[in-house]
Design an enzyme around this catalytic site. Structure first.
Site, PDB file in Angstrom:
ATOM      1  N   LYS A  32       0.821  -1.222   0.000  1.00 46.31           N
ATOM      2  CA  LYS A  32       0.000   0.000   0.000  1.00 46.31           C
ATOM      3  C   LYS A  32       0.858   1.277   0.000  1.00 46.31           C
ATOM      4  O   LYS A  32       0.439   2.319  -0.491  1.00 46.31           O
ATOM      5  CB  LYS A  32      -0.932   0.011   1.216  1.00 46.31           C
ATOM      6  CG  LYS A  32      -2.108  -0.934   1.098  1.00 46.31           C
ATOM      7  CD  LYS A  32      -3.071  -0.733   2.267  1.00 46.31           C
ATOM      8  CE  LYS A  32      -4.168  -1.773   2.230  1.00 46.31           C
ATOM      9  NZ  LYS A  32      -5.166  -1.579   3.284  1.00 46.31           N
ATOM     10  N   ASN A  63      -4.951   2.223  -1.571  1.00 48.37           N
ATOM     11  CA  ASN A  63      -5.501   0.854  -1.699  1.00 48.37           C
ATOM     12  C   ASN A  63      -6.321   0.698  -2.978  1.00 48.37           C
ATOM     13  O   ASN A  63      -6.754  -0.399  -3.298  1.00 48.37           O
ATOM     14  CB  ASN A  63      -6.352   0.473  -0.476  1.00 48.37           C
ATOM     15  CG  ASN A  63      -7.692   1.180  -0.460  1.00 48.37           C
ATOM     16  OD1 ASN A  63      -7.856   2.242  -1.049  1.00 48.37           O
ATOM     17  ND2 ASN A  63      -8.655   0.592   0.217  1.00 48.37           N
ATOM     18  N   GLY A  80      -1.210   0.840  13.510  1.00 53.24           N
ATOM     19  CA  GLY A  80      -0.687   0.413  12.206  1.00 53.24           C
ATOM     20  C   GLY A  80      -1.403   1.100  11.046  1.00 53.24           C
ATOM     21  O   GLY A  80      -1.962   2.193  11.207  1.00 53.24           O
ATOM     22  N   ASN A 131      -1.704   1.470  22.320  1.00 56.20           N
ATOM     23  CA  ASN A 131      -0.953   0.498  21.502  1.00 56.20           C
ATOM     24  C   ASN A 131       0.036  -0.305  22.336  1.00 56.20           C
ATOM     25  O   ASN A 131       0.494   0.140  23.389  1.00 56.20           O
ATOM     26  CB  ASN A 131      -0.210   1.239  20.373  1.00 56.20           C
ATOM     27  CG  ASN A 131       0.227   0.296  19.276  1.00 56.20           C
ATOM     28  OD1 ASN A 131      -0.537  -0.583  18.872  1.00 56.20           O
ATOM     29  ND2 ASN A 131       1.450   0.437  18.796  1.00 56.20           N
ATOM     30  N   ARG A 132       0.341  -1.509  21.859  1.00 56.20           N
ATOM     31  CA  ARG A 132       1.315  -2.389  22.522  1.00 56.20           C
ATOM     32  C   ARG A 132       2.665  -1.691  22.598  1.00 56.20           C
ATOM     33  O   ARG A 132       3.297  -1.639  23.633  1.00 56.20           O
ATOM     34  CB  ARG A 132       1.397  -3.680  21.701  1.00 56.20           C
ATOM     35  CG  ARG A 132       2.371  -4.698  22.166  1.00 56.20           C
ATOM     36  CD  ARG A 132       2.287  -5.936  21.318  1.00 56.20           C
ATOM     37  NE  ARG A 132       2.663  -5.691  19.915  1.00 56.20           N
ATOM     38  CZ  ARG A 132       2.700  -6.617  18.983  1.00 56.20           C
ATOM     39  NH1 ARG A 132       2.350  -7.851  19.271  1.00 56.20           N
ATOM     40  NH2 ARG A 132       3.063  -6.334  17.751  1.00 56.20           N
ATOM     41  N   LEU A 188       4.422   1.705  22.637  1.00 58.29           N
ATOM     42  CA  LEU A 188       4.064   3.114  22.851  1.00 58.29           C
ATOM     43  C   LEU A 188       4.680   4.036  21.801  1.00 58.29           C
ATOM     44  O   LEU A 188       4.078   5.025  21.383  1.00 58.29           O
ATOM     45  CB  LEU A 188       4.494   3.540  24.263  1.00 58.29           C
ATOM     46  CG  LEU A 188       4.035   4.920  24.717  1.00 58.29           C
ATOM     47  CD1 LEU A 188       2.525   5.029  24.720  1.00 58.29           C
ATOM     48  CD2 LEU A 188       4.583   5.239  26.108  1.00 58.29           C
TER      49      LEU A 188
HETATM   50  P1  NAP Z   1      -0.633  -3.440  10.926  1.00 58.79           P
HETATM   51  O1  NAP Z   1      -0.270  -2.259  10.129  1.00 58.79           O
HETATM   52  O2  NAP Z   1       0.277  -4.604  10.973  1.00 58.79           O
HETATM   53  O3  NAP Z   1      -0.881  -2.926  12.456  1.00 58.79           O
HETATM   54  C1  NAP Z   1      -1.212  -3.833  13.479  1.00 58.79           C
HETATM   55  C2  NAP Z   1      -1.366  -3.099  14.818  1.00 58.79           C
HETATM   56  O4  NAP Z   1      -1.817  -4.057  15.777  1.00 58.79           O
HETATM   57  C3  NAP Z   1      -0.073  -2.508  15.367  1.00 58.79           C
HETATM   58  O5  NAP Z   1      -0.386  -1.326  16.066  1.00 58.79           O
HETATM   59  C4  NAP Z   1       0.415  -3.588  16.347  1.00 58.79           C
HETATM   60  O6  NAP Z   1       1.082  -3.066  17.471  1.00 58.79           O
HETATM   61  C5  NAP Z   1      -0.900  -4.150  16.849  1.00 58.79           C
HETATM   62  N1  NAP Z   1      -0.756  -5.563  17.232  1.00 58.79           N
HETATM   63  C6  NAP Z   1      -0.405  -6.597  16.418  1.00 58.79           C
HETATM   64  N2  NAP Z   1      -0.398  -7.756  17.115  1.00 58.79           N
HETATM   65  C7  NAP Z   1      -0.728  -7.434  18.391  1.00 58.79           C
HETATM   66  C8  NAP Z   1      -0.878  -8.188  19.589  1.00 58.79           C
HETATM   67  N3  NAP Z   1      -0.701  -9.510  19.609  1.00 58.79           N
HETATM   68  N4  NAP Z   1      -1.232  -7.541  20.728  1.00 58.79           N
HETATM   69  C9  NAP Z   1      -1.415  -6.205  20.721  1.00 58.79           C
HETATM   70  N5  NAP Z   1      -1.298  -5.424  19.613  1.00 58.79           N
HETATM   71  C10 NAP Z   1      -0.959  -6.032  18.470  1.00 58.79           C
HETATM   72  O7  NAP Z   1      -2.050  -4.055  10.464  1.00 58.79           O
HETATM   73  P2  NAP Z   1      -3.300  -3.271   9.799  1.00 58.79           P
HETATM   74  O8  NAP Z   1      -3.149  -3.246   8.326  1.00 58.79           O
HETATM   75  O9  NAP Z   1      -3.491  -1.981  10.532  1.00 58.79           O
HETATM   76  O10 NAP Z   1      -4.493  -4.312  10.107  1.00 58.79           O
HETATM   77  C11 NAP Z   1      -4.862  -4.592  11.419  1.00 58.79           C
HETATM   78  C12 NAP Z   1      -6.142  -5.437  11.474  1.00 58.79           C
HETATM   79  O11 NAP Z   1      -7.212  -4.762  10.833  1.00 58.79           O
HETATM   80  C13 NAP Z   1      -6.059  -6.796  10.771  1.00 58.79           C
HETATM   81  O12 NAP Z   1      -6.735  -7.721  11.584  1.00 58.79           O
HETATM   82  C14 NAP Z   1      -6.801  -6.595   9.466  1.00 58.79           C
HETATM   83  O13 NAP Z   1      -7.394  -7.783   8.993  1.00 58.79           O
HETATM   84  C15 NAP Z   1      -7.876  -5.612   9.904  1.00 58.79           C
HETATM   85  N6  NAP Z   1      -8.369  -4.749   8.787  1.00 58.79           N
HETATM   86  C16 NAP Z   1      -9.701  -4.770   8.506  1.00 58.79           C
HETATM   87  C17 NAP Z   1     -10.199  -3.966   7.496  1.00 58.79           C
HETATM   88  C18 NAP Z   1     -11.667  -3.985   7.179  1.00 58.79           C
HETATM   89  O14 NAP Z   1     -12.048  -3.518   6.097  1.00 58.79           O
HETATM   90  N7  NAP Z   1     -12.511  -4.472   8.047  1.00 58.79           N
HETATM   91  C19 NAP Z   1      -9.330  -3.120   6.765  1.00 58.79           C
HETATM   92  C20 NAP Z   1      -7.961  -3.106   7.102  1.00 58.79           C
HETATM   93  C21 NAP Z   1      -7.491  -3.933   8.124  1.00 58.79           C
HETATM   94  P3  NAP Z   1       2.659  -2.679  17.490  1.00 58.79           P
HETATM   95  O15 NAP Z   1       2.758  -1.275  16.982  1.00 58.79           O
HETATM   96  O16 NAP Z   1       3.016  -2.811  18.921  1.00 58.79           O
HETATM   97  O17 NAP Z   1       3.360  -3.692  16.602  1.00 58.79           O
END
Ligand code: NAP
Length: 293
Positions: A72, A93, A134, A156-157, A159
């Site tokens: 992206k 996207n 994220g 966030n996990r 900070l």
């Molecule tokens: P990303 O950029 O990888 O960000 C993930 C975030 O979650 C980071 O802040 C990370 O914290 C935190 N995290 C990951 N594992 C964790 C854990 N075990 N415990 C606590 N915090 C945790 O991912 P993203 O693209 O933002 O997507 C995140 C989620 O949203 C996914 O499940 C995705 O499927 C969903 N999503 C849904 C839609 C929709 O249309 N419904 C659209 C986009 C995404 P750290 O900073 O500490 O690493």
């Protein structure tokens, strides 16, 4: 619908893409609106292949495409024009190919806001808390700021990542009050937030017993929004529902962001052609019955 020489092609590029619901959603919309087009998903292995994939898209005149993890951000350098929100986010996207010119958009945040509006939720002047910092959290935070949110708490996990998002949002609108904290510091989160959004994968299949925060920390004023869509209702959503709180799940945002992509690609579609409520209901029903069962 028959495929012939006039059939337009749209696609998804990313890695991995095998579990993506985008082909199902977009092919349904093409059929429903009688647009002679098909949508495929292409796995692009690495950055070197991304450049070649974009050249191929241009050379073959593929009409438009979606971009997913992990490209992206990287896709931005191959675009000829970028709309304002995608530019602010530094991530796209959705891309439209207009006579060989690639124009990038970001529909994630719009899809999220649309689902709030569909539920009659007005977040102007309100207080929201986002768990996660994220890509999805960035899109949602920027959209909330555009919509006139008054206060934002980023939990966030890590900070440092929360603070980075805080700085990013502050640059867009300095008058929004933003604080951040670690997931371990939940006791300092005010319990009167109007909207709590989970943007982390905590609770996503197969770890469906996990929950990023306890809903009992909040009051019935709080609407719980989990953007995870597999399972359809996460433990966070189910526990919030047990307490009688209002909830929204991630399917709504997923389908909305896809419909926004369609509106970009097929701007001639009228509101009657693309009856949002009808299409969304049908797609969600197909996903629930065929994919999430
Ligand atoms: P990303 O950029 O990888 O960000 C993930 C975030 O979650 C980071 O802040 C990370 O914290 C935190 N995290 C990951 N594992 C964790 C854990 N075990 N415990 C606590 N915090 C945790 O991912 P993203 O693209 O933002 O997507 C995140 C989620 O949203 C996914 O499940 C995705 O499927 C969903 N999503 C849904 C839609 C929709 O249309 N419904 C659209 C986009 C995404 P750290 O900073 O500490 O690493």
């Amino acid at each position: 619908m028959n495929i012939n020489a006039d059939t337009e092609l749209y696609c998804l590029i990313g890695n991995p893409i095998s579990k993506s619901l985008s082909p199902l959603i977009h092919n349904f919309i093409f059929e429903h609106t009688s647009i002679n087009a098909k949508y495929l998903a292409f796995n692009v292995n690495n950055s070197y292949d991304l450049e070649k994939a974009v050249a191929g898209i241009k050379a073959l005149g593929i009409s438009g495409f979606n971009v997913t993890i992990p490209y992206k951000i990287e896709i931005m350098k191959y675009l000829d024009e970028i709309d304002e929100k995608a530019q602010i986010l530094g991530a796209a996207n959705t891309v439209a190919n207009i006579n060989g010119k690639l124009i990038g958009y970001n529909t994630d945040g719009d899809g999220f806001i649309k689902s709030l509006k569909d539920q009659g939720i007005d977040i102007r002047g309100k207080k929201a808390a986002i768990i996660g910092a994220g890509g999805a959290a960035h899109s949602i935070a920027v959209s909330l700021v555009y919509e006139g949110i008054k206060e934002l708490i980023i939990i966030n996990r890590n900070l440092k990542n929360a603070e980075k998002l805080q700085g990013f949002v502050k640059k867009i609108k300095s008058s929004v009050y933003i604080s951040c904290c670690n997931l371990d510091e939940v006791s300092i989160i005010p319990n009167d937030v109007d909207l709590l959004i989970n943007t982390t994968p905590v609770g996503m299949y197969p770890n469906i017993e996990d929950m990023p925060i306890f809903p009992s920390l909040f009051t019935s004023k709080t609407v719980f929004y989990d953007i995870i869509y597999k399972p359809e209702n996460t433990k966070l959503i189910l526990e919030a529902q047990k307490l009688g709180y209002r909830t929204i799940n991630g399917l709504d945002m997923l389908v909305n962001q896809a419909i926004y992509s369609q509106k970009i690609w097929n701007s001639k579609l009228s509101n009657e052609d693309l009856d949002w409520a009808v299409i969304k209901k049908k797609i969600i029903s197909i996903i629930k019955n065929q994919i999430l069962k």
